[in-house]
Design a protein around this motif. Structure first.
Motif, PDB file in Angstrom:
ATOM      1  N   ALA A  21       8.402  -1.813  -9.933  1.00 45.66           N
ATOM      2  CA  ALA A  21       8.978  -3.017  -9.830  1.00 45.66           C
ATOM      3  C   ALA A  21       9.031  -3.398  -8.452  1.00 45.66           C
ATOM      4  N   ALA A  22       9.122  -2.480  -7.289  1.00 45.72           N
ATOM      5  CA  ALA A  22       9.250  -2.754  -5.799  1.00 45.72           C
ATOM      6  C   ALA A  22       7.795  -3.262  -5.647  1.00 45.72           C
ATOM      7  N   GLN A  23       6.489  -2.631  -6.145  1.00 47.73           N
ATOM      8  CA  GLN A  23       5.310  -2.971  -5.811  1.00 47.73           C
ATOM      9  C   GLN A  23       5.112  -4.522  -6.323  1.00 47.73           C
ATOM     10  N   ASP A  24       5.546  -4.746  -7.534  1.00 49.33           N
ATOM     11  CA  ASP A  24       5.445  -6.177  -8.222  1.00 49.33           C
ATOM     12  C   ASP A  24       6.012  -7.050  -7.173  1.00 49.33           C
ATOM     13  N   LEU A  25       7.237  -6.814  -6.754  1.00 53.48           N
ATOM     14  CA  LEU A  25       8.013  -7.840  -5.967  1.00 53.48           C
ATOM     15  C   LEU A  25       7.289  -8.008  -4.635  1.00 53.48           C
ATOM     16  N   SER A  78       3.991  10.737 -14.023  1.00 53.25           N
ATOM     17  CA  SER A  78       4.325   9.772 -14.861  1.00 53.25           C
ATOM     18  C   SER A  78       5.477  10.029 -15.930  1.00 53.25           C
ATOM     19  N   GLY A  79       6.245   8.980 -15.980  1.00 52.90           N
ATOM     20  CA  GLY A  79       7.575   9.014 -16.733  1.00 52.90           C
ATOM     21  C   GLY A  79       8.613   9.498 -15.895  1.00 52.90           C
ATOM     22  N   SER A  80       8.486   9.894 -14.621  1.00 51.64           N
ATOM     23  CA  SER A  80       9.448  10.031 -13.683  1.00 51.64           C
ATOM     24  C   SER A  80      10.559   9.048 -13.661  1.00 51.64           C
ATOM     25  N   PRO A  81      11.807   9.139 -13.487  1.00 51.19           N
ATOM     26  CA  PRO A  81      12.790   8.231 -13.197  1.00 51.19           C
ATOM     27  C   PRO A  81      12.529   7.331 -12.053  1.00 51.19           C
ATOM     28  N   ALA A  82      11.731   7.873 -11.019  1.00 49.41           N
ATOM     29  CA  ALA A  82      11.441   7.095  -9.736  1.00 49.41           C
ATOM     30  C   ALA A  82      10.236   6.068 -10.171  1.00 49.41           C
ATOM     31  N   GLU A  83       9.583   6.226 -11.161  1.00 47.33           N
ATOM     32  CA  GLU A  83       8.440   5.460 -11.483  1.00 47.33           C
ATOM     33  C   GLU A  83       8.658   3.978 -11.516  1.00 47.33           C
ATOM     34  N   ALA A  84       9.522   3.524 -12.467  1.00 50.32           N
ATOM     35  CA  ALA A  84       9.881   2.327 -12.807  1.00 50.32           C
ATOM     36  C   ALA A  84      10.382   1.497 -11.479  1.00 50.32           C
ATOM     37  N   MET A 114       0.919  -1.269   0.012  1.00 49.13           N
ATOM     38  CA  MET A 114      -0.023   0.057  -0.005  1.00 49.13           C
ATOM     39  C   MET A 114       0.981   1.168  -0.073  1.00 49.13           C
ATOM     40  N   GLN A 115       1.817   1.123   0.920  1.00 50.53           N
ATOM     41  CA  GLN A 115       2.785   2.547   0.764  1.00 50.53           C
ATOM     42  C   GLN A 115       3.568   2.700  -0.455  1.00 50.53           C
ATOM     43  N   LEU A 116       3.794   1.548  -1.211  1.00 43.97           N
ATOM     44  CA  LEU A 116       4.504   1.624  -2.425  1.00 43.97           C
ATOM     45  C   LEU A 116       3.371   2.210  -3.583  1.00 43.97           C
ATOM     46  N   GLY A 117       2.268   1.752  -3.250  1.00 42.08           N
ATOM     47  CA  GLY A 117       1.056   2.232  -4.322  1.00 42.08           C
ATOM     48  C   GLY A 117       1.014   3.864  -3.914  1.00 42.08           C
ATOM     49  N   LEU A 118       1.080   4.178  -2.699  1.00 42.38           N
ATOM     50  CA  LEU A 118       0.918   5.849  -2.397  1.00 42.38           C
ATOM     51  C   LEU A 118       2.032   6.419  -2.927  1.00 42.38           C
ATOM     52  N   ALA A 119       3.302   5.862  -2.766  1.00 38.57           N
ATOM     53  CA  ALA A 119       4.386   6.461  -3.341  1.00 38.57           C
ATOM     54  C   ALA A 119       4.168   6.702  -4.846  1.00 38.57           C
TER      55      ALA A 119
END
Length: 412
Positions: free
Chosen positions: A265-269, A255-261, A244-249
Motif C-alpha cells: 500500500a505504501a509503495q502504491d501511494l 510472502s504472506g507476512s503481516p508487513a507485506e500488505a 525504490m526503498q519500499l520495493g527493496l523492503a
C-alpha cells in the motif's frame, strides 16, 4: 447639477452667484496668477543670467537646464491652483522614469512633450497672462476700494463730494465680480488646453504599462521555472528513491507476512504521489518546452489529453521563450476546457509560423456555446497572449464546433 467651474457659475442667478464663493475664488486665482507670473520672470531671468555668467565653465549648463525645467514647476503649481475655480482635477502628464537617479529623471523630462508645453505655458504666463491678471485684479479690487476710502484721503473735499464715491464702492465690487470670474474661467480654460495630457503622453504611459506587464510576465515565468526545477530535482527524486526503498523492503519480507500488505500500500501511494507530482510539474512549466521547444511540448500535452488530439504543427525553429510559453499554455488550457465542458470526441491543434507571426488554432467537435464570461479560463488566456502582443479570437456557436484562434508576433 453642481457647478463645476467658474464659467458655469456665471449662469447662476445673480443673487446666488454673488453670495457664493466663486467671485472670491476667482479673485484669489487671478492674484496667484499675477504673483506666479512675476516670480517666474525673476527666476527665469536669474537662471539665464547665471547660465550666461557660468557658461565659461561646465556648470553653466545647469542654469540653462533649470530654465527649461522651470516650466515643470510652473505647470505643477498651475494644476494645483486650478482647483480654486475648476473642480475637475487636471492629471499630471508626466511618466515615472525607468530608473532611479537625477540623470534618469532629467533625460525622461527632457524627452517628454509635456515638459516643453509647460515651458511654453510658463513663458506665456510671464509675458502676457500675469499682466492681464494684475490689471483685472487692480480694476476689480483696488479701484473700488479707493472709492470706499475717499473721505479718508480726500480731506480737502467736502463730504457731499466724497460720500457718493464711497457709496459707489459696493456697486463696483458687485459689477467687478462678473468680469473677474469670466476672465478666471477663460484663463483656466487656456491653461487646461495647454497643460492637459495629450495622446502622446497617454501613448507613452501605455507603452510603459505594456512593458511593465511584460516584465511581470517574464518574472512570473522565471519563478515558475524555478519552482519546476526545485520540484523536479528535489521532491520528485525523493519520491522515486522512496518508491525504490519500499520495493527493496518488499523483497526482504516473506510472502504472506503481516508487513507485506502495508509495504504494498505504501509503495502504491508513493507511485500515485509521484504521478501527481509529475502532472503538477508539467502544469507549472514543462521541462520538454525548455529543452525541445513548442512543437514537442504541444505533442506531449496532446498525448496526455483526455480526448484524442490531431496535430499539424509546422514549426521548424525555436521561437522566443515568452511566445512558446504563452502558446503552450493556450493549448493546455483549451484542451482542458474541451475535456471539461464541450463533450467533444476529438480535438485538433494546428500551428504554423508565417510572416513573423505564430498562428495557432485549437478545434473540437463538441457542443459549442463557450462563453468567456462563465469562468472557462478564456479571459486568462487572452490576458496571457496580450502580454506578448498577441490576440485571441473565439468562435463557438451553439451546437459547435468550437475554434480558438491565436496570433502572436514572434519576431524580436
Amino acid at each position: 447639477m453642481p457647478v463645476r467651474n467658474a464659467l458655469d457659475a456665471l449662469t447662476m442667478r445673480p443673487t446666488r452667484f454673488l453670495a457664493s464663493s466663486w467671485p472670491w475664488r476667482s479673485l484669489a486665482y487671478l492674484t496667484g496668477g499675477a504673483l506666479l507670473g512675476f516670480a517666474t520672470i525673476f527666476v527665469v531671468l536669474g537662471l539665464l543670467g547665471a547660465g550666461l555668467v557660468l557658461s565659461v565653465v561646465v556648470i553653466g549648463v545647469a542654469g540653462y537646464l533649470a530654465t527649461i525645467l522651470s516650466g515643470v514647476a510652473v505647470g505643477r503649481l498651475e494644476r494645483w491652483r486650478m482647483r480654486l475655480i475648476d473642480r475637475d482635477a487636471l492629471p499630471d502628464p508626466h511618466r515615472r522614469p525607468d530608473r532611479p537617479g537625477l540623470r534618469a529623471w532629467l533625460m525622461c523630462r527632457l524627452r517628454e512633450q509635456a515638459t516643453w508645453r509647460e515651458l511654453g505655458y510658463a513663458m506665456v504666463s510671464a509675458a502676457v497672462l500675469c499682466w492681464i491678471d494684475a490689471a483685472v485684479v487692480f480694476a476689480a479690487a483696488v479701484v473700488p476700494t479707493t472709492f470706499l476710502f475717499a473721505p479718508v484721503y480726500m480731506t480737502d473735499r467736502p463730504l457731499a463730494y466724497t460720500l457718493p464715491q464711497t457709496l459707489l464702492a459696493p456697486i463696483g465690487w458687485v459689477i467687478a465680480a462678473y468680469p473677474v470670474t469670466a476672465w478666471a474661467g477663460a484663463r483656466a480654460a487656456m491653461a487646461r488646453a495647454i497643460l492637459a495630457p495629450r495622446s502622446d503622453d497617454t501613448d507613452a504611459k501605455l507603452v510603459e504599462l505594456t512593458r511593465s506587464r511584460a516584465r511581470l510576465v517574464d518574472a512570473f515565468e522565471v519563478e515558475r521555472r524555478r519552482i519546476e526545477r526545485d520540484l523536479h530535482d528535489g521532491a520528485q527524486q525523493r519520491l522515486v528513491a522512496l518508491s525504490m526503498q519500499l520495493g527493496l523492503a518488499r523483497l526482504e519480507v516473506t510472502s504472506g507476512s503481516p508487513a507485506e500488505a502495508p509495504l504494498v500500500a505504501a509503495q502504491d501511494l508513493a507511485r500515485q504521489a509521484l504521478a501527481e507530482l509529475r502532472e503538477l510539474i508539467r502544469g507549472v512549466h514543462p521541462k520538454v518546452l525548455t529543452d525541445r521547444g513548442l512543437a514537442a511540448a504541444v505533442g506531449d500535452a496532446a498525448g496526455h489529453a483526455p480526448v484524442p488530439v490531431d496535430l499539424d504543427l509546422r514549426i521548424d525553429r525555436r521561437l522566443p521563450e515568452a511566445v512558446e510559453v504563452a502558446a503552450y499554455f493556450v493549448v493546455v488550457e483549451t484542451l482542458a476546457n474541451v475535456a471539461k465542458h464541450s463533450q467533444a470526441t476529438r480535438a485538433a491543434v494546428t500551428a504554423n509560423v508565417h510572416g513573423g507571426r505564430l498562428y495557432l488554432d485549437v478545434r473540437d467537435d463538441g457542443r459549442g456555446g463557450a462563453d468567456p464570461g462563465r469562468g472557462s479560463g478564456l479571459v486568462g488566456l487572452a490576458d496571457r497572449v496580450a502580454a506578448v502582443g498577441g490576440t485571441v479570437a473565439l468562435s463557438s456557436p451553439p451546437g459547435g464546433p468550437t475554434l480558438v484562434h491565436v496570433e502572436i508576433p514572434c519576431e524580436s
